[in-house]
Design a protein around this motif. Sequence first.
Motif, PDB file in Angstrom:
ATOM      1  N   GLN A 142      -5.762   9.112   2.462  1.00 28.18           N
ATOM      2  CA  GLN A 142      -6.509   9.501   1.257  1.00 28.18           C
ATOM      3  C   GLN A 142      -6.770   8.297   0.361  1.00 28.18           C
ATOM      4  O   GLN A 142      -7.873   8.131  -0.160  1.00 28.18           O
ATOM      5  CB  GLN A 142      -5.743  10.560   0.465  1.00 28.18           C
ATOM      6  N   LEU A 143      -5.743   7.477   0.158  1.00 28.46           N
ATOM      7  CA  LEU A 143      -5.904   6.296  -0.685  1.00 28.46           C
ATOM      8  C   LEU A 143      -6.935   5.350  -0.086  1.00 28.46           C
ATOM      9  O   LEU A 143      -7.791   4.831  -0.795  1.00 28.46           O
ATOM     10  CB  LEU A 143      -4.570   5.568  -0.870  1.00 28.46           C
ATOM     11  N   TYR A 144      -6.862   5.138   1.223  1.00 29.47           N
ATOM     12  CA  TYR A 144      -7.821   4.265   1.886  1.00 29.47           C
ATOM     13  C   TYR A 144      -9.249   4.762   1.650  1.00 29.47           C
ATOM     14  O   TYR A 144     -10.123   3.994   1.271  1.00 29.47           O
ATOM     15  CB  TYR A 144      -7.526   4.183   3.385  1.00 29.47           C
TER      16      TYR A 144
ATOM     17  N   PRO B 246      -7.698  -0.914   0.666  1.00 31.74           N
ATOM     18  CA  PRO B 246      -6.723  -1.129  -0.408  1.00 31.74           C
ATOM     19  C   PRO B 246      -5.996  -2.474  -0.325  1.00 31.74           C
ATOM     20  O   PRO B 246      -5.774  -3.134  -1.335  1.00 31.74           O
ATOM     21  CB  PRO B 246      -5.741   0.033  -0.235  1.00 31.74           C
TER      22      PRO B 246
ATOM     23  N   ILE C 284       0.824  -1.205   0.000  1.00 31.79           N
ATOM     24  CA  ILE C 284       0.000   0.000   0.000  1.00 31.79           C
ATOM     25  C   ILE C 284       0.862   1.260   0.000  1.00 31.79           C
ATOM     26  O   ILE C 284       0.525   2.239  -0.663  1.00 31.79           O
ATOM     27  CB  ILE C 284      -0.978  -0.019   1.196  1.00 31.79           C
ATOM     28  N   GLU C 285       1.981   1.243   0.701  1.00 30.29           N
ATOM     29  CA  GLU C 285       2.859   2.417   0.717  1.00 30.29           C
ATOM     30  C   GLU C 285       3.402   2.702  -0.685  1.00 30.29           C
ATOM     31  O   GLU C 285       3.471   3.864  -1.107  1.00 30.29           O
ATOM     32  CB  GLU C 285       4.017   2.216   1.709  1.00 30.29           C
TER      33      GLU C 285
ATOM     34  N   CYS D 116       0.641   4.256  -2.679  1.00 31.29           N
ATOM     35  CA  CYS D 116       0.458   5.664  -2.308  1.00 31.29           C
ATOM     36  C   CYS D 116       1.478   6.550  -3.012  1.00 31.29           C
ATOM     37  O   CYS D 116       1.125   7.612  -3.535  1.00 31.29           O
ATOM     38  CB  CYS D 116       0.592   5.842  -0.795  1.00 31.29           C
ATOM     39  N   LYS D 117       2.747   6.130  -3.027  1.00 25.70           N
ATOM     40  CA  LYS D 117       3.784   6.908  -3.704  1.00 25.70           C
ATOM     41  C   LYS D 117       3.484   7.036  -5.192  1.00 25.70           C
ATOM     42  O   LYS D 117       3.633   8.112  -5.762  1.00 25.70           O
ATOM     43  CB  LYS D 117       5.152   6.255  -3.512  1.00 25.70           C
TER      44      LYS D 117
ATOM     45  N   LYS E 122     -10.425   6.760  -0.706  1.00 26.37           N
ATOM     46  CA  LYS E 122     -10.805   6.718  -2.113  1.00 26.37           C
ATOM     47  C   LYS E 122     -11.127   5.290  -2.570  1.00 26.37           C
ATOM     48  O   LYS E 122     -12.153   5.043  -3.184  1.00 26.37           O
ATOM     49  CB  LYS E 122      -9.690   7.310  -2.977  1.00 26.37           C
TER      50      LYS E 122
ATOM     51  N   MET F 229      -0.762  10.020  -3.217  1.00 21.61           N
ATOM     52  CA  MET F 229      -1.731  10.237  -2.141  1.00 21.61           C
ATOM     53  C   MET F 229      -1.159   9.729  -0.832  1.00 21.61           C
ATOM     54  O   MET F 229      -0.294   8.861  -0.831  1.00 21.61           O
ATOM     55  CB  MET F 229      -3.033   9.461  -2.406  1.00 21.61           C
ATOM     56  N   SER F 230      -1.696  10.249   0.258  1.00 22.24           N
ATOM     57  CA  SER F 230      -1.331   9.704   1.565  1.00 22.24           C
ATOM     58  C   SER F 230      -2.080   8.382   1.760  1.00 22.24           C
ATOM     59  O   SER F 230      -3.027   8.074   1.031  1.00 22.24           O
ATOM     60  CB  SER F 230      -1.715  10.679   2.679  1.00 22.24           C
ATOM     61  N   VAL F 231      -1.664   7.625   2.734  1.00 26.63           N
ATOM     62  CA  VAL F 231      -2.312   6.354   3.033  1.00 26.63           C
ATOM     63  C   VAL F 231      -3.782   6.575   3.362  1.00 26.63           C
ATOM     64  O   VAL F 231      -4.663   5.846   2.887  1.00 26.63           O
ATOM     65  CB  VAL F 231      -1.590   5.622   4.197  1.00 26.63           C
TER      66      VAL F 231
END
Length: 95
Positions: A26-28, A39, A13-14, A17-18, A30, A22-24
Amino acid sequence: LVDQNIDNAEFNIEDMCKDVGMSVVQLYRKVKALTGLAPKEYLRIARLKLADNLLATTKLNISEIAYKCGFSSPNYFSKCYKNYYGCTPKSNRVN
């Protein structure tokens, strides 16, 4: 992005995100809003669906399929597969 890295057991997941910027958190939010899944779950299910397709269409053994789908351990793959599909990969193999 998931399809491009599906065979990479180190992809997490990291890294996602990169790659999407997005930050973790924000990604979560979305991914959860779009799919109803976290995710990490989304990535695992994408790998399991690929594995199920490979079981049906190839003669690869279970370990080869596990590694090809980004699982670092065939035992963990079998456990996840059974939890998701309700049967073992071996019993679901199309001969």
